[in-house]
Design a protein around this motif. Structure first.
Motif, PDB file in Angstrom:
ATOM      1  N   ARG A 121     -18.022  -9.845   8.286  1.00 16.14           N
ATOM      2  CA  ARG A 121     -16.698  -9.617   7.717  1.00 16.14           C
ATOM      3  C   ARG A 121     -16.788  -9.544   6.197  1.00 16.14           C
ATOM      4  NH1 ARG A 121     -13.069 -13.285   5.704  1.00 16.14           N
ATOM      5  NH2 ARG A 121     -10.879 -12.870   6.048  1.00 16.14           N
ATOM      6  N   MET A 122     -15.978  -8.662   5.616  1.00 10.99           N
ATOM      7  CA  MET A 122     -15.835  -8.587   4.166  1.00 10.99           C
ATOM      8  C   MET A 122     -14.356  -8.777   3.848  1.00 10.99           C
ATOM      9  SD  MET A 122     -17.507  -8.136   1.288  1.00 10.99           S
ATOM     10  CE  MET A 122     -19.013  -7.277   1.711  1.00 10.99           C
ATOM     11  N   GLN A 123     -14.081  -9.620   2.889  1.00  8.11           N
ATOM     12  CA  GLN A 123     -12.709  -9.858   2.459  1.00  8.11           C
ATOM     13  C   GLN A 123     -12.552  -9.353   1.029  1.00  8.11           C
ATOM     14  OE1 GLN A 123     -10.615 -13.653   3.280  1.00  8.11           O
ATOM     15  NE2 GLN A 123     -10.319 -13.792   1.065  1.00  8.11           N
ATOM     16  N   ALA A 124     -11.353  -8.917   0.701  1.00 10.78           N
ATOM     17  CA  ALA A 124     -11.020  -8.515  -0.669  1.00 10.78           C
ATOM     18  C   ALA A 124      -9.578  -8.933  -0.946  1.00 10.78           C
ATOM     19  CB  ALA A 124     -11.182  -7.007  -0.849  1.00 10.78           C
ATOM     20  N   ALA A 125      -9.268  -9.140  -2.199  1.00 11.53           N
ATOM     21  CA  ALA A 125      -7.917  -9.510  -2.612  1.00 11.53           C
ATOM     22  C   ALA A 125      -7.510  -8.622  -3.783  1.00 11.53           C
ATOM     23  CB  ALA A 125      -7.870 -10.984  -3.021  1.00 11.53           C
ATOM     24  N   THR A 126      -6.236  -8.225  -3.786  1.00 11.26           N
ATOM     25  CA  THR A 126      -5.717  -7.435  -4.901  1.00 11.26           C
ATOM     26  C   THR A 126      -4.408  -8.048  -5.390  1.00 11.26           C
ATOM     27  OG1 THR A 126      -4.263  -5.917  -3.689  1.00 11.26           O
ATOM     28  CG2 THR A 126      -6.602  -5.333  -3.807  1.00 11.26           C
ATOM     29  N   LEU A 127      -4.127  -7.846  -6.647  1.00 13.43           N
ATOM     30  CA  LEU A 127      -2.806  -8.174  -7.143  1.00 13.43           C
ATOM     31  C   LEU A 127      -1.788  -7.322  -6.390  1.00 13.43           C
ATOM     32  CD1 LEU A 127      -3.595  -8.308 -10.949  1.00 13.43           C
ATOM     33  CD2 LEU A 127      -2.847 -10.229  -9.536  1.00 13.43           C
ATOM     34  N   LEU A 128      -0.579  -7.823  -6.261  1.00 16.61           N
ATOM     35  CA  LEU A 128       0.439  -7.129  -5.474  1.00 16.61           C
ATOM     36  C   LEU A 128       0.692  -5.705  -5.969  1.00 16.61           C
ATOM     37  CD1 LEU A 128       3.086  -9.975  -5.014  1.00 16.61           C
ATOM     38  CD2 LEU A 128       1.094  -9.454  -3.605  1.00 16.61           C
ATOM     39  N   HIS A 129       0.607  -5.496  -7.267  1.00 17.46           N
ATOM     40  CA  HIS A 129       0.929  -4.186  -7.841  1.00 17.46           C
ATOM     41  C   HIS A 129      -0.301  -3.294  -8.057  1.00 17.46           C
ATOM     42  CE1 HIS A 129       0.088  -6.900 -11.199  1.00 17.46           C
ATOM     43  NE2 HIS A 129      -0.274  -5.831 -11.882  1.00 17.46           N
ATOM     44  N   ASN A 130      -1.465  -3.701  -7.576  1.00 15.58           N
ATOM     45  CA  ASN A 130      -2.678  -2.897  -7.756  1.00 15.58           C
ATOM     46  C   ASN A 130      -2.810  -1.893  -6.607  1.00 15.58           C
ATOM     47  OD1 ASN A 130      -5.180  -1.813  -8.252  1.00 15.58           O
ATOM     48  ND2 ASN A 130      -6.150  -3.765  -8.716  1.00 15.58           N
ATOM     49  N   MET A 131      -1.977  -0.894  -6.660  1.00 18.08           N
ATOM     50  CA  MET A 131      -1.917   0.100  -5.587  1.00 18.08           C
ATOM     51  C   MET A 131      -3.203   0.919  -5.491  1.00 18.08           C
ATOM     52  SD  MET A 131       0.900  -0.819  -4.443  1.00 18.08           S
ATOM     53  CE  MET A 131       1.091   0.363  -3.146  1.00 18.08           C
ATOM     54  N   GLY A 132      -3.841   1.194  -6.604  1.00 22.56           N
ATOM     55  CA  GLY A 132      -5.092   1.959  -6.571  1.00 22.56           C
ATOM     56  C   GLY A 132      -6.163   1.243  -5.772  1.00 22.56           C
ATOM     57  N   SER A 133      -6.340  -0.030  -6.032  1.00 25.75           N
ATOM     58  CA  SER A 133      -7.343  -0.803  -5.303  1.00 25.75           C
ATOM     59  C   SER A 133      -6.966  -0.934  -3.826  1.00 25.75           C
ATOM     60  CB  SER A 133      -7.509  -2.176  -5.937  1.00 25.75           C
ATOM     61  OG  SER A 133      -8.632  -2.837  -5.403  1.00 25.75           O
ATOM     62  N   GLN A 134      -5.700  -1.085  -3.554  1.00 28.46           N
ATOM     63  CA  GLN A 134      -5.259  -1.170  -2.158  1.00 28.46           C
ATOM     64  C   GLN A 134      -5.558   0.135  -1.414  1.00 28.46           C
ATOM     65  OE1 GLN A 134      -1.184  -2.702  -2.048  1.00 28.46           O
ATOM     66  NE2 GLN A 134      -1.718  -4.045  -3.766  1.00 28.46           N
ATOM     67  N   ARG A 135      -5.393   1.274  -2.073  1.00 29.65           N
ATOM     68  CA  ARG A 135      -5.720   2.561  -1.449  1.00 29.65           C
ATOM     69  C   ARG A 135      -7.221   2.661  -1.162  1.00 29.65           C
ATOM     70  NH1 ARG A 135      -1.635   4.372  -4.855  1.00 29.65           N
ATOM     71  NH2 ARG A 135      -3.101   4.871  -6.515  1.00 29.65           N
ATOM     72  N   VAL A 136      -8.032   2.187  -2.101  1.00 29.52           N
ATOM     73  CA  VAL A 136      -9.488   2.192  -1.903  1.00 29.52           C
ATOM     74  C   VAL A 136      -9.856   1.357  -0.681  1.00 29.52           C
ATOM     75  CG1 VAL A 136     -11.681   1.370  -2.866  1.00 29.52           C
ATOM     76  CG2 VAL A 136     -10.104   2.687  -4.294  1.00 29.52           C
ATOM     77  N   LEU A 137      -9.284   0.165  -0.587  1.00 27.27           N
ATOM     78  CA  LEU A 137      -9.600  -0.728   0.533  1.00 27.27           C
ATOM     79  C   LEU A 137      -9.128  -0.139   1.859  1.00 27.27           C
ATOM     80  CD1 LEU A 137      -8.735  -4.144  -1.123  1.00 27.27           C
ATOM     81  CD2 LEU A 137     -11.018  -3.203  -0.694  1.00 27.27           C
ATOM     82  N   LEU A 138      -7.887   0.301   1.909  1.00 27.32           N
ATOM     83  CA  LEU A 138      -7.354   0.866   3.156  1.00 27.32           C
ATOM     84  C   LEU A 138      -8.136   2.104   3.577  1.00 27.32           C
ATOM     85  CD1 LEU A 138      -3.548   0.368   2.463  1.00 27.32           C
ATOM     86  CD2 LEU A 138      -4.951  -0.885   4.136  1.00 27.32           C
ATOM     87  N   GLY A 139      -8.537   2.920   2.620  1.00 25.64           N
ATOM     88  CA  GLY A 139      -9.331   4.108   2.920  1.00 25.64           C
ATOM     89  C   GLY A 139     -10.721   3.789   3.443  1.00 25.64           C
ATOM     90  N   ASN A 140     -11.185   2.569   3.193  1.00 23.48           N
ATOM     91  CA  ASN A 140     -12.484   2.125   3.684  1.00 23.48           C
ATOM     92  C   ASN A 140     -12.359   1.206   4.899  1.00 23.48           C
ATOM     93  OD1 ASN A 140     -15.072   2.892   2.158  1.00 23.48           O
ATOM     94  ND2 ASN A 140     -13.543   2.688   0.529  1.00 23.48           N
ATOM     95  N   GLY A 141     -11.216   1.269   5.568  1.00 25.71           N
ATOM     96  CA  GLY A 141     -11.068   0.558   6.827  1.00 25.71           C
ATOM     97  C   GLY A 141     -10.643  -0.889   6.733  1.00 25.71           C
ATOM     98  N   PHE A 142     -10.292  -1.367   5.554  1.00 27.06           N
ATOM     99  CA  PHE A 142      -9.776  -2.725   5.429  1.00 27.06           C
ATOM    100  C   PHE A 142      -8.369  -2.769   6.014  1.00 27.06           C
ATOM    101  CE2 PHE A 142     -13.161  -3.024   2.405  1.00 27.06           C
ATOM    102  CZ  PHE A 142     -13.462  -4.361   2.258  1.00 27.06           C
ATOM    103  N   GLU A 143      -7.994  -3.924   6.510  1.00 24.33           N
ATOM    104  CA  GLU A 143      -6.625  -4.138   6.956  1.00 24.33           C
ATOM    105  C   GLU A 143      -6.043  -5.306   6.176  1.00 24.33           C
ATOM    106  OE1 GLU A 143      -6.209  -5.531  10.998  1.00 24.33           O
ATOM    107  OE2 GLU A 143      -8.196  -6.415  10.932  1.00 24.33           O
ATOM    108  N   ARG A 144      -4.773  -5.209   5.900  1.00 24.36           N
ATOM    109  CA  ARG A 144      -4.076  -6.281   5.209  1.00 24.36           C
ATOM    110  C   ARG A 144      -3.910  -7.450   6.183  1.00 24.36           C
ATOM    111  NH1 ARG A 144       1.902  -6.090   2.379  1.00 24.36           N
ATOM    112  NH2 ARG A 144       2.122  -8.345   2.388  1.00 24.36           N
ATOM    113  N   ILE A 145      -4.286  -8.645   5.724  1.00 25.99           N
ATOM    114  CA  ILE A 145      -4.212  -9.814   6.600  1.00 25.99           C
ATOM    115  C   ILE A 145      -3.286 -10.901   6.083  1.00 25.99           C
ATOM    116  CG2 ILE A 145      -6.423  -9.434   7.724  1.00 25.99           C
ATOM    117  CD1 ILE A 145      -7.595 -11.603   5.811  1.00 25.99           C
ATOM    118  N   GLY A 146      -2.756 -10.739   4.883  1.00 20.05           N
ATOM    119  CA  GLY A 146      -1.828 -11.758   4.430  1.00 20.05           C
ATOM    120  C   GLY A 146      -1.564 -11.737   2.942  1.00 20.05           C
TER     121      GLY A 146
END
Length: 179
Positions: A121-146
């Protein structure tokens, strides 16, 4: 080119952080002046090498054709035992944004984590307003967990973060097709 941080990277790391100081300030802990020095960055490079040898973390630089560091990819807090997990962190040089570099580098690090480190498992965290990083993570198969309230002290304040994970044994489509 993505490669592990190595001894002797202090000067290039110092230049990279100095040229990205304003760009990174809203996304990182508050840095004092000593952080940006060659000596401090060389100590950090030595710590990166030691941590990699001990299996605690593996930190990479993104190096351009001219030999300058244009970003970082970090596999931090590697835990084995029953967990087999790590935390992902990264940044890209302000002059290299919006070119897909972060997405490609994250994909490479995930593949390395699965095949070389055998992580689950790999975990990552982003600031709430860091939409660019969230797009990178989601595009690489990450799912939001909380949501983690006051998770990290960033830019001088305890700030909420969104948490993401990627289970590395599963193909990307396996998680996306679940109800």
């Amino acid at each position: 080119m993505l490669r592990p941080v190595r001894a002797g990277d202090g000067a290039a790391l110092s230049r990279a952080y100095l040229s990205n100081r304003e760009h990174l300030a809203p996304w990182e802990p508050t840095r004092d002046e000593s952080f940006f020095t060659v000596a401090s960055q060389e100590r950090h490079a030595q710590e990166c090498v030691s941590d990699a040898q001990a299996g605690r973390s593996i930190r990479f630089v993104i190096e351009s054709d001219d030999g300058e560091i244009r970003g970082r990819m970090n596999i931090n807090n590697i835990v084995r035992g029953a967990f087999w997990s790590a935390d992902l962190g990264y940044w890209i040089d302000v002059s290299r944004l919006h070119r897909g570099l972060a997405s490609r580098a994250v994909a490479h690090v995930l593949d390395y984590s699965r095949t070389e480190l055998r992580l689950h498992r790999m975990q990552a965290a982003t600031l709430l307003h860091n939409m660019g990083s969230q797009r990178v993570l989601l595009g690489n198969g990450f799912e939001r967990i909380g949501l983690a309230p006051k998770y990290l002290r960033i830019a001088g304040e305890w700030q909420d973060h969104l948490l993401f994970q990627r289970l590395l044994e599963e193909p990307l489509s396996a998680r996306r097709e679940r109800p």
